[in-house]
Design a protein around this motif. Structure first.
Motif, mmCIF file in Angstrom:
data_model
loop_
_atom_site.group_PDB
_atom_site.id
_atom_site.type_symbol
_atom_site.label_atom_id
_atom_site.label_comp_id
_atom_site.label_asym_id
_atom_site.label_seq_id
_atom_site.Cartn_x
_atom_site.Cartn_y
_atom_site.Cartn_z
ATOM 1 N N THR A 1 10.722 5.649 1.658
ATOM 2 C CA THR A 1 10.878 4.370 2.372
ATOM 3 C C THR A 1 11.374 3.306 1.405
ATOM 4 O OG1 THR A 1 8.978 5.023 3.715
ATOM 5 C CG2 THR A 1 9.701 2.740 3.919
ATOM 6 N N CYS A 2 12.484 2.679 1.747
ATOM 7 C CA CYS A 2 13.045 1.642 0.877
ATOM 8 C C CYS A 2 12.232 0.363 1.079
ATOM 9 C CB CYS A 2 14.512 1.416 1.248
ATOM 10 S SG CYS A 2 15.228 0.033 0.362
ATOM 11 N N LEU A 3 11.558 -0.058 0.031
ATOM 12 C CA LEU A 3 10.687 -1.234 0.132
ATOM 13 C C LEU A 3 11.267 -2.349 -0.728
ATOM 14 C CD1 LEU A 3 7.328 0.745 -0.282
ATOM 15 C CD2 LEU A 3 8.238 -0.174 1.860
ATOM 16 N N ARG B 1 0.838 -1.217 0.000
ATOM 17 C CA ARG B 1 0.000 0.000 0.000
ATOM 18 C C ARG B 1 0.865 1.256 0.000
ATOM 19 N NH1 ARG B 1 -3.624 -1.108 5.065
ATOM 20 N NH2 ARG B 1 -4.090 1.104 4.826
ATOM 21 N N LEU B 2 1.921 1.219 0.803
ATOM 22 C CA LEU B 2 2.792 2.402 0.886
ATOM 23 C C LEU B 2 3.475 2.677 -0.451
ATOM 24 C CD1 LEU B 2 3.748 4.451 3.049
ATOM 25 C CD2 LEU B 2 5.751 3.003 3.421
ATOM 26 N N ALA B 3 3.790 1.594 -1.143
ATOM 27 C CA ALA B 3 4.539 1.724 -2.404
ATOM 28 C C ALA B 3 3.815 2.617 -3.414
ATOM 29 C CB ALA B 3 4.783 0.342 -3.004
ATOM 30 N N VAL B 4 2.505 2.672 -3.341
ATOM 31 C CA VAL B 4 1.769 3.458 -4.334
ATOM 32 C C VAL B 4 1.270 4.794 -3.777
ATOM 33 C CG1 VAL B 4 1.080 1.454 -5.699
ATOM 34 C CG2 VAL B 4 -0.392 2.211 -3.821
ATOM 35 N N ILE B 5 1.542 5.062 -2.494
ATOM 36 C CA ILE B 5 0.894 6.235 -1.903
ATOM 37 C C ILE B 5 1.863 7.248 -1.308
ATOM 38 C CG2 ILE B 5 0.457 5.463 0.505
ATOM 39 C CD1 ILE B 5 -2.210 6.783 -1.887
#
Ligand SMILES: Cc1ncc(COP(=O)(O)O)c(C=O)c1O
Length: 466
Positions: free
Chosen positions: A41-43, A31-35
């Motif tokens: 934040t390194c994901l 979710r964080l990756a798109v928002i």
């Protein structure tokens, strides 16, 4: 003495119930990756975990795994996560007043914290300018140098980390952070080498090696580059944190102090990382017996709440003059009541639990244990160093070339997570494993953590050739 050994009061210990990052962490990551702005934040597939709660030295993630936190969350949780005294102070204050008007209609809490910090600070340092982040405290310190001396220039060191706002970033030394913005500065920061003995070409502890690293500072203060005045300040981390846990050689800071006196330049300690017990004394200034003219503090001051401050000698701070209604330097959240309440409770805990002294004693044990690791893995652990509970293991590909082993360090941090250890990579090449636990860590927990790091080195470090 401690009423209780913190190791016996830790709420939970390492307990991995699902291989981290577990499904709940991975779901949040997607979710964080798109928002969120993708740069923040390194994901990755195996990183990070998402935190749910923490207490003392232990952190629980959203999948129910518990970890020992060897980072104190960027050296913030000096008194441990969610210390009950800090929590109570926040809970008591929140219904009364969360936010005030810091530089217009202040609170008694700001007065109390200013008094308390002034009493604790080394020498006659005081008259704080409060702010919220470490970088802001550095900005205040930088401006104080300019106001007090009338000179804009600043000496800063290689490997320095002072934060990422523009004034602080100009003093921070890493291309990764600076490259895209470098054209926006007026070129007032002069860079000199930090005394990094492990990577110094001169033989370590040879009779005159120590002072060779002071020579560039002396030269710069005596004879500033064409078109520049003598700098107004020398800004230094008394121990470099994010730069790779680098401890200057004995007497270095004392000699730097003499140089600043000789050339009438302000000595500024960035104690954002080292302050409040981390190095085994209230401030690194106390640990090394050197009083700066200006000092920036932040991180662990608020026990987890964002608050920072710049303090200085009375002459330097008074050079700002008296506010006539519109402060020249302030911010919306200056003297934030909730953060001040948390900071006052944090200082009580540090004092009553004697955490600076505890950090000193435990730090000595830690360093000895790290030295054993170095002796066991001489091909991989190039250097170990530390002061108080601020230690680092520098990993190298080869003990002769000292080529940084960044990939190994990254693998160790990720494997550590799977064993229930939260670690961070430090240094410009990320090859230093920083060990900066909450100062309340129990000796058994520290021992457990070192044993695991040893086991990880055993598993991950290349075995010595035939
Ligand atoms: C020595 C030092 N100064 C300044 C900062 C910047 O603090 P902040 O991230 O709160 O702005 C840091 C952060 O790591 C630091 O280690």
């Amino acid at each position: 003495m401690h009423k209780k050994d913190p190791s016996t009061t830790a709420q939970a210990r390492r307990n991995i119930v699902v291989n981290p990052p577990g499904p709940a962490s991975r779901d949040l990551a997607s979710r964080l990756a798109v928002i969120e702005c993708p740069e923040v934040t390194c994901l990755e597939d195996d990183f990070p975990i998402f935190w749910e709660r923490a207490r003392g030295v232990c952190v629980e993630d959203v999948d129910g795994n518990t970890y020992l936190d060897l980072t104190a969350a960027f050296a913030v949780a000096g008194v441990g996560h969610c210390h009950p005294r800090v929590v109570n102070a926040i809970v008591r204050q929140a219904p009364k007043l969360i936010h005030g008007m810091g530089d217009v209609h202040p609170t008694g809490l700001k007065v109390a914290l200013a008094e308390r910090l002034t009493a604790l600070a080394p020498g006659d340092l005081g008259l704080p300018i409060f702010s919220s982040s470490g970088a802001e405290a550095v900005e205040s310190a930088r401006k104080t140098c300019a106001v007090a001396t009338g000179r804009q220039g600043l000496v800063a060191f290689t490997g320095a980390y002072h934060g990422l706002t523009y004034g602080a970033l100009e003093a921070t030394d890493r291309d990764h952070f600076r490259a895209q913005f470098a054209g926006q500065w007026a070129g007032q920061v002069h860079r000199v080498p930090y005394p990094y003995c492990y990577r110094c070409p001169l033989e370590r502890r040879s009779p005159d090696c120590r002072w060779a690293c002071l020579e560039p500072v002396r030269a710069l203060l005596e004879d500033p580059p064409d078109g520049h005045d003598r700098p107004g300040g020398v800004l230094i981390e008394p121990v470099q944190g994010r730069g790779g846990t680098i401890v200057p050689p004995p007497e270095y800071l004392e000699r730097l102090r003499h140089l600043c006196d000789r050339f009438d330049v302000l000595l500024v300690f960035d104690e954002v990382f080292t302050g409040f017990g981390r190095t085994g004394a209230w401030f690194a200034a106390d640990r090394f017996g050197v009083v700066p003219d200006v000092m920036a503090v932040g991180k662990s001051l608020g026990g987890g709440m964002p608050i920072s401050a710049c303090l200085g000698r009375p002459g330097a701070m008074r050079s700002w003059g008296r506010s006539t209604g519109e402060a020249v330097h302030t911010s919306t959240f200056l003297g934030h009541p909730l953060a001040c309440a948390a900071a006052l409770a944090t200082l009580d805990v540090l004092e009553e639990e004697r955490l600076p002294a505890r950090a000193k004693t435990l730090g000595e044990t830690l360093l000895r244990r790290l030295e054993v690791l170095q002796a066991t893995y001489p091909g991989t652990v190039g250097d170990v160093r530390g002061v108080g509970l601020m230690a680092g293991l520098e990993l190298v590909e080869d003990p002769v070339t000292r080529e940084p082993a960044s990939t190994l360090a990254s693998a160790l941090v990720k494997a550590g997570l799977r064993e229930g250890l939260i670690l961070l990579q430090e240094g410009p090449r990320g090859n230093v494993i920083g060990i900066t636990p909450p100062l309340v860590i129990g000796s058994a927990e520290l021992e457990d953590a070192i044993t695991i790091i040893g086991a990880l080195l055993d598993r991950l470090a290349p075995s010595p050739g035939p």
